[in-house]
Design a protein around this motif. Structure first.
Motif, mmCIF file in Angstrom:
data_model
loop_
_atom_site.group_PDB
_atom_site.id
_atom_site.type_symbol
_atom_site.label_atom_id
_atom_site.label_comp_id
_atom_site.label_asym_id
_atom_site.label_seq_id
_atom_site.Cartn_x
_atom_site.Cartn_y
_atom_site.Cartn_z
ATOM 1 N N ILE A 16 -5.487 -1.333 31.936
ATOM 2 C CA ILE A 16 -5.134 -0.456 30.815
ATOM 3 C C ILE A 16 -3.613 -0.350 30.703
ATOM 4 C CG2 ILE A 16 -5.181 1.926 29.975
ATOM 5 C CD1 ILE A 16 -8.049 2.104 31.184
ATOM 6 N N GLU A 17 -2.941 -0.123 31.825
ATOM 7 C CA GLU A 17 -1.480 -0.007 31.820
ATOM 8 C C GLU A 17 -0.802 -1.272 31.307
ATOM 9 O OE1 GLU A 17 0.262 3.055 35.108
ATOM 10 O OE2 GLU A 17 -0.183 1.033 35.771
ATOM 11 N N GLN A 18 -1.366 -2.424 31.658
ATOM 12 C CA GLN A 18 -0.758 -3.706 31.294
ATOM 13 C C GLN A 18 -1.258 -4.240 29.955
ATOM 14 O OE1 GLN A 18 -1.554 -6.166 34.713
ATOM 15 N NE2 GLN A 18 -0.648 -4.677 36.099
ATOM 16 N N GLY A 19 -2.164 -3.505 29.303
ATOM 17 C CA GLY A 19 -2.697 -3.938 28.010
ATOM 18 C C GLY A 19 -3.541 -5.190 28.116
ATOM 19 N N GLN A 20 -4.239 -5.350 29.241
ATOM 20 C CA GLN A 20 -5.046 -6.544 29.478
ATOM 21 C C GLN A 20 -6.541 -6.244 29.386
ATOM 22 O OE1 GLN A 20 -3.873 -7.826 33.380
ATOM 23 N NE2 GLN A 20 -2.059 -8.877 32.628
ATOM 24 N N ARG A 21 -7.298 -7.289 29.115
ATOM 25 C CA ARG A 21 -8.754 -7.235 29.121
ATOM 26 C C ARG A 21 -9.228 -6.917 30.542
ATOM 27 N NH1 ARG A 21 -12.321 -9.447 25.712
ATOM 28 N NH2 ARG A 21 -14.357 -10.017 26.512
ATOM 29 N N PHE A 22 -10.297 -6.134 30.672
ATOM 30 C CA PHE A 22 -10.852 -5.771 31.975
ATOM 31 C C PHE A 22 -12.202 -6.449 32.149
ATOM 32 C CE2 PHE A 22 -13.388 -2.694 34.553
ATOM 33 C CZ PHE A 22 -12.696 -2.841 35.744
ATOM 34 N N GLN A 23 -12.398 -7.107 33.271
ATOM 35 C CA GLN A 23 -13.668 -7.760 33.592
ATOM 36 C C GLN A 23 -14.351 -6.984 34.709
ATOM 37 O OE1 GLN A 23 -15.063 -10.809 32.458
ATOM 38 N NE2 GLN A 23 -13.501 -10.918 30.870
ATOM 39 N N ALA B 246 -10.250 -1.462 23.483
ATOM 40 C CA ALA B 246 -11.354 -0.504 23.607
ATOM 41 C C ALA B 246 -10.831 0.923 23.501
ATOM 42 C CB ALA B 246 -12.066 -0.698 24.941
ATOM 43 N N VAL B 247 -11.632 1.788 22.888
ATOM 44 C CA VAL B 247 -11.303 3.202 22.776
ATOM 45 C C VAL B 247 -11.712 3.874 24.093
ATOM 46 C CG1 VAL B 247 -11.823 5.357 21.559
ATOM 47 C CG2 VAL B 247 -11.631 3.205 20.290
ATOM 48 N N ILE B 248 -10.818 4.674 24.640
ATOM 49 C CA ILE B 248 -11.059 5.339 25.923
ATOM 50 C C ILE B 248 -11.261 6.822 25.657
ATOM 51 C CG2 ILE B 248 -10.087 5.848 28.192
ATOM 52 C CD1 ILE B 248 -8.246 3.342 27.658
ATOM 53 N N ASN B 249 -12.354 7.383 26.191
ATOM 54 C CA ASN B 249 -12.544 8.823 26.056
ATOM 55 C C ASN B 249 -13.235 9.378 27.293
ATOM 56 O OD1 ASN B 249 -15.477 8.957 25.664
ATOM 57 N ND2 ASN B 249 -15.092 8.001 23.696
ATOM 58 N N ILE B 250 -13.200 10.682 27.412
ATOM 59 C CA ILE B 250 -13.852 11.376 28.512
ATOM 60 C C ILE B 250 -14.836 12.360 27.905
ATOM 61 C CG2 ILE B 250 -13.547 12.897 30.510
ATOM 62 C CD1 ILE B 250 -10.675 11.747 30.730
ATOM 63 N N GLU B 251 -16.055 12.320 28.399
ATOM 64 C CA GLU B 251 -17.121 13.172 27.884
ATOM 65 C C GLU B 251 -17.579 14.123 28.980
ATOM 66 O OE1 GLU B 251 -21.736 12.341 26.746
ATOM 67 O OE2 GLU B 251 -20.268 11.018 25.816
ATOM 68 N N PHE C 287 -16.401 8.776 32.013
ATOM 69 C CA PHE C 287 -15.213 8.082 31.533
ATOM 70 C C PHE C 287 -15.760 6.901 30.742
ATOM 71 C CE2 PHE C 287 -13.907 10.459 35.146
ATOM 72 C CZ PHE C 287 -12.599 10.823 34.908
ATOM 73 N N GLN C 288 -15.477 6.852 29.445
ATOM 74 C CA GLN C 288 -16.095 5.850 28.578
ATOM 75 C C GLN C 288 -15.063 4.921 27.963
ATOM 76 O OE1 GLN C 288 -19.890 7.342 26.473
ATOM 77 N NE2 GLN C 288 -18.348 8.892 26.074
ATOM 78 N N LEU C 289 -15.480 3.675 27.794
ATOM 79 C CA LEU C 289 -14.711 2.683 27.050
ATOM 80 C C LEU C 289 -15.664 2.130 25.997
ATOM 81 C CD1 LEU C 289 -13.894 1.801 30.419
ATOM 82 C CD2 LEU C 289 -11.971 1.405 28.921
ATOM 83 N N LYS C 290 -15.254 2.187 24.727
ATOM 84 C CA LYS C 290 -16.118 1.722 23.632
ATOM 85 C C LYS C 290 -15.366 0.699 22.797
ATOM 86 C CE LYS C 290 -18.637 6.052 23.084
ATOM 87 N NZ LYS C 290 -19.084 7.069 22.131
ATOM 88 N N TRP C 291 -16.106 -0.327 22.346
ATOM 89 C CA TRP C 291 -15.516 -1.358 21.492
ATOM 90 C C TRP C 291 -16.595 -1.969 20.631
ATOM 91 C CZ3 TRP C 291 -16.634 -1.673 26.582
ATOM 92 C CH2 TRP C 291 -17.439 -2.709 27.021
#
Length: 78
Positions: free
Chosen positions: A32-39, A53-58, A70-74
């Motif tokens: 996330i900090e480096q603006g890279q794709r996460f696998q 991806a949109v990052i949110n906390i529910e 902790f959610q990541l949506k795309w």
């Protein structure tokens, strides 16, 4: 042009030991900090999460339990 295989719907909840969870969170935070794709691999399936991806906390609260997600949506490319 390559055709993309249609993915099946899926709703998995996977528990991890604390040490393994922390390693995954650190890798995620670095991406996330480096603006890279996460696998990540979850229950045997490899997932690529785009840097957009949109990052949110529910937070949910019920009568007998609470939950923080902790959610990541795309959107999926068609």
């Amino acid at each position: 042009m390559a055709t993309q295989k249609k993915k099946r719907k899926r709703d998995i909840e996977k528990n991890y030991p604390a040490k393994q969870f922390v390693k995954k969170l650190r890798r995620l935070a670095d991406c996330i900090e480096q603006g890279q794709r996460f696998q990540i691999q979850v229950a045997g399936e490899r997932i690529g999460i785009p840097s957009t991806a949109v990052i949110n906390i529910e937070h949910e609260r019920g009568d007998s339990s609470e939950e923080v997600e902790f959610q990541l949506k795309w959107s999926l490319e068609k």
